[in-house]
Design a protein around this motif. Sequence first.
Motif, short mmCIF file in Angstrom:
data_model
loop_
_atom_site.label_atom_id
_atom_site.label_comp_id
_atom_site.label_asym_id
_atom_site.label_seq_id
_atom_site.Cartn_x
_atom_site.Cartn_y
_atom_site.Cartn_z
N HIS A 230 0.84 -1.20 0.00
CA HIS A 230 0.00 0.00 0.00
C HIS A 230 0.87 1.25 0.00
O HIS A 230 0.65 2.18 -0.77
N LEU A 231 1.86 1.27 0.90
CA LEU A 231 2.72 2.46 0.98
C LEU A 231 3.48 2.66 -0.33
O LEU A 231 3.57 3.76 -0.85
N PHE A 232 4.03 1.55 -0.85
CA PHE A 232 4.84 1.68 -2.05
C PHE A 232 4.02 2.20 -3.22
O PHE A 232 4.42 3.12 -3.93
N TRP A 233 2.83 1.63 -3.41
CA TRP A 233 2.05 2.04 -4.60
C TRP A 233 1.34 3.36 -4.41
O TRP A 233 0.95 4.00 -5.38
N TYR A 234 1.17 3.75 -3.13
CA TYR A 234 0.66 5.10 -2.90
C TYR A 234 1.64 6.12 -3.46
O TYR A 234 1.26 7.19 -3.92
N PHE A 235 2.92 5.76 -3.41
CA PHE A 235 3.94 6.56 -4.11
C PHE A 235 4.03 6.13 -5.58
O PHE A 235 4.12 6.95 -6.48
N GLY A 236 3.99 4.83 -5.82
CA GLY A 236 4.34 4.29 -7.13
C GLY A 236 3.43 4.71 -8.24
O GLY A 236 3.88 4.98 -9.35
N HIS A 237 2.12 4.79 -7.97
CA HIS A 237 1.28 5.18 -9.10
C HIS A 237 1.37 6.66 -9.43
O HIS A 237 1.55 7.01 -10.60
N PRO A 238 1.28 7.55 -8.43
CA PRO A 238 1.53 8.96 -8.78
C PRO A 238 2.88 9.14 -9.48
O PRO A 238 3.03 10.02 -10.33
N GLU A 239 3.85 8.28 -9.15
CA GLU A 239 5.16 8.38 -9.80
C GLU A 239 5.03 8.28 -11.33
O GLU A 239 5.74 8.94 -12.07
N VAL A 240 4.09 7.45 -11.78
CA VAL A 240 3.86 7.34 -13.22
C VAL A 240 3.52 8.72 -13.79
O VAL A 240 4.03 9.13 -14.84
N TYR A 241 2.69 9.44 -13.07
CA TYR A 241 2.26 10.76 -13.56
C TYR A 241 3.27 11.85 -13.24
O TYR A 241 3.27 12.90 -13.88
N ILE A 242 4.11 11.59 -12.23
CA ILE A 242 5.21 12.53 -11.98
C ILE A 242 6.12 12.56 -13.20
O ILE A 242 6.69 13.58 -13.56
N VAL A 243 6.23 11.43 -13.86
CA VAL A 243 7.02 11.35 -15.09
C VAL A 243 6.19 11.81 -16.29
O VAL A 243 6.67 12.53 -17.17
N ALA A 244 4.91 11.42 -16.30
CA ALA A 244 4.11 11.68 -17.50
C ALA A 244 3.68 13.13 -17.64
O ALA A 244 3.66 13.66 -18.76
N LEU A 245 3.32 13.79 -16.53
CA LEU A 245 2.76 15.13 -16.66
C LEU A 245 3.75 16.14 -17.25
O LEU A 245 3.37 16.93 -18.13
N PRO A 246 5.02 16.15 -16.80
CA PRO A 246 5.96 17.06 -17.49
C PRO A 246 6.08 16.72 -18.97
O PRO A 246 6.18 17.61 -19.82
N ALA A 247 6.03 15.39 -19.28
CA ALA A 247 6.11 14.99 -20.69
C ALA A 247 4.89 15.52 -21.44
O ALA A 247 5.02 16.04 -22.56
N PHE A 248 3.70 15.43 -20.84
CA PHE A 248 2.49 15.97 -21.48
C PHE A 248 2.66 17.46 -21.78
O PHE A 248 2.30 17.94 -22.85
N GLY A 249 3.17 18.18 -20.77
CA GLY A 249 3.33 19.63 -20.94
C GLY A 249 4.33 19.96 -22.03
O GLY A 249 4.05 20.76 -22.93
N ILE A 250 5.47 19.31 -21.97
CA ILE A 250 6.53 19.62 -22.93
C ILE A 250 6.08 19.26 -24.35
O ILE A 250 6.29 20.03 -25.30
N VAL A 251 5.43 18.12 -24.50
CA VAL A 251 5.03 17.70 -25.85
C VAL A 251 3.98 18.67 -26.40
O VAL A 251 3.95 18.93 -27.61
N SER A 252 3.15 19.22 -25.54
CA SER A 252 2.17 20.21 -26.01
C SER A 252 2.89 21.40 -26.62
O SER A 252 2.49 21.91 -27.67
#
Lengths: 619, 237
Positions: A275-297
């Motif tokens: 639980h603790l790991f994935w509470y970090f682990g899934h947002p981590e996916v978006y921690i990587v993806a959101l800057p990519a979304f912004g930059i690609v825009s």
Amino acid sequence: MSAVAHDESPYAPPAEVPDNMADLAHGHGFWSTYVFSQDAKWIGLQYGCTALAVGLVGMVLSLLMRVQLGFPGVTSIVNPSNYLQFVSMHGLIMVVYLLTALFLGGFGNYLIPLMIGARDMVFPKMNMLSYWLYVVAVVLLMVSFFLPGGATGGGWTLYPPAVILEGTPGAGAGLIMTLVSLAIFVVGFTMGGLNFVATILQARTRGMTLLRLPLSIWGIFTATVLALLAFPALFVAAIMMMMDLTMGTSFFMPAIVSKGQQLAYNGGSPILYQHLFWYFGHPEVYIVALPAFGIVSDLIAVNARKAIFGYRMMIWAILIIGLLSFMVWAHHMFVSGMNVYFGFFFATTTLFIAIPTALKVYNWVLTLWRGDIHFTVPMLFAIGFVFSFVNGGLSGLFLGNAPADVPLAHTMFVVAHFHMVMAVSPVLVLFGAIYHWYPKITGRFLNDTLGKIHFWITFVGTYCIFFPMHYMGYLGVPRRYYAFDNMQYIPDSMHALNAFISLSAFAVALVQLVFVYNMFVSRKNGKPAGSNPWRATTLEWQTEHTPPTHGNFGANLPVVYRWAYDYSVPGAQEDFLPQNQPPAGVAPENHGQGTMLLDLINGRAMAAPAEPAASAGHH
Amino acid sequence: MAAPLLLVVAIMFVTVAWLFRQTINVQPWQEAGIGSAENSSSGGSFHVPPAAVVLAIFLAVATSLFALSVAAYFMRMMQGDWSGFVFPNILWANTGVLIVSDLAMRSARNAARRGESGAVRNALAFCGACTVLFLVGQVHAWQQLNSQGFFGGSVSSSPSNSFFYLFTALHAAHVLGGFFVLGRTTLRVWRDADAARVRVNVELCTTYWHYLLGVWLVLVALLVPAISELCRARLFS
């Protein structure tokens, strides 16, 4: 820096930090200029170079795995024990120490002050400390390879109890070193993240309102907020596991018999760790993806010479994705067993994320629609990202559904999914971003031909690597396995496919060396780029010097009059209008911001005579 | 995990509501200049020093950390081997010292607002002394448990003791961070002797000390055997 006095004038916000060049920490020698620099641009480059270097280590580890999987037994370097170590360290390095560090530490530091029109971060010393803690974290992780027992082999998720038990490679010193490294990384990131958020909120130049921020900044901002809230879960999990390892506590370790001996642990819950790991682990996916979304825009808008479609919708999509990313973590734990209603809840929230994400994809495609598309190298990478992300996202629909996830969870299908969506996609954006901003960083272009070779081999090659893995997973080929001996259900064709995947991986790795060569050679021999080679609107391209000097903007900070996407505006002379170009009939401000604020505070109106925009513009 | 999730949802809700208010009527693609009503409604910066913004965000981060620790405490509590915490009485004294420390910080803030440098100096020094005393008391509590055999291999026999070590270590780390900033502020007052120049620092320190006290009260309450048993009974009901 101290705050400036603030009045209620509509002119004053959002500039909350005085424009005082004297406050900047100028380097006075080699050490303070190049090593312990407090200039965010330099810190960004330090982050970038360190992350790319450690990323190369991660890539070599993946090649060693591919040698074994494609050509079993061809080398004695890889054995079952260190294979697990390579899998674990490859994952940790790529997710945390490369992607997170490069997007936020690298691009965040370089772009935030430049794009929002600030001299630097609001707390430069804390920023410098953040980088050096990152270096310490990286060094400790690398040191773990050379400790007795080697680096941890418990998987990048470090699941207990296996990761702690004696039979797992690196279960002692290697694991402790990894946990310490992760904890230090979190502390360092928190320092940098606090700076990012405060700088974006408080240090924007005059006129740079929230809805004039480029989407790159929105992506980095939201990802930073996610990271600040999610990383504590990783931190506390690392501390608790360290206590289990060294103090004999039983947070995560149940009563267990290992090698015929009853261990001292009792009653701990491995599920609690998950639980603790994935509470970090899934947002981590978006921690990587959101800057990519912004930059690609931004890459797409610049190279399609068109305003981004649905700018406000893009911002809301980023925010909603950020919020939802905290509500889906248990979809990584469907196979751990859970109440069916919880499973239903997490499957539903997971599938909900598809809505804002799909909106973003539609908007990228609609931005391209009837645009004046320039197929530059950054644009190729940006379009490649859209394809890869859609493909990766579609396989996510399978894994987000609990009934489909259970049979697929431990197969190569998952490897294919998360590599398409979280490795290939953001890495394509990283490359696109490097090709895009390299001319600002160095004043020279990267070689275009080498860039196109780099793109096509990377793009096609990664598809050759990860597309077949979907099929392998569908057939039930398990992931994390060193060898597939005596598995009757795996046909011989799968072994041939594994060899093909490995050869593709070698080709993709080789072409990354071309990219590294290009970066080194172009720094001195590349074609001169000038200050705004892509004819872009955002502030980093409007600096007085290229590369920008310390303080970024010369004597006066720019004043922003418009949003970041004024491309192909009807009636305009050029097909782009920089953010600091005043509208028709408004005179540009020529004096410093400090003077301006003083004027405002003293109640003097800013009544400058109107001038035609053509004479006022910079271009 | 409901507690940290609710916290994150609350934080994100406040953020989104604030952004909604800032941005709902704005059409950024329209040419606007810098002096239009658009800018005043969507500036979005706070009229406070950057350090205050950093502190506010840091408190959110720290709250996330403590909320996750507490969530772990509740989840671990549901395992079969749970047993009550052997509560060292010195924790009551330590709590009292932290309250006094917080009151001293509050009086330093009031003195800074009145511009009384001498009073600020004295209050900060007293607050610092109390903080050191609190930390010494916490170490003593650790030693007390250690002498009763609850450290090392024996810790595993009592998961609630394990959480005592976790909670106090995390809290002490935050106290030490605050103590570092307090020390710098105190030194500035000592050298500068101008209360007005450190007023913002003292105010931010006061906010942080309130936070430290609040977190400690929650953590220590959770460790009190009666409350801990009540929580466990509720979780199993």
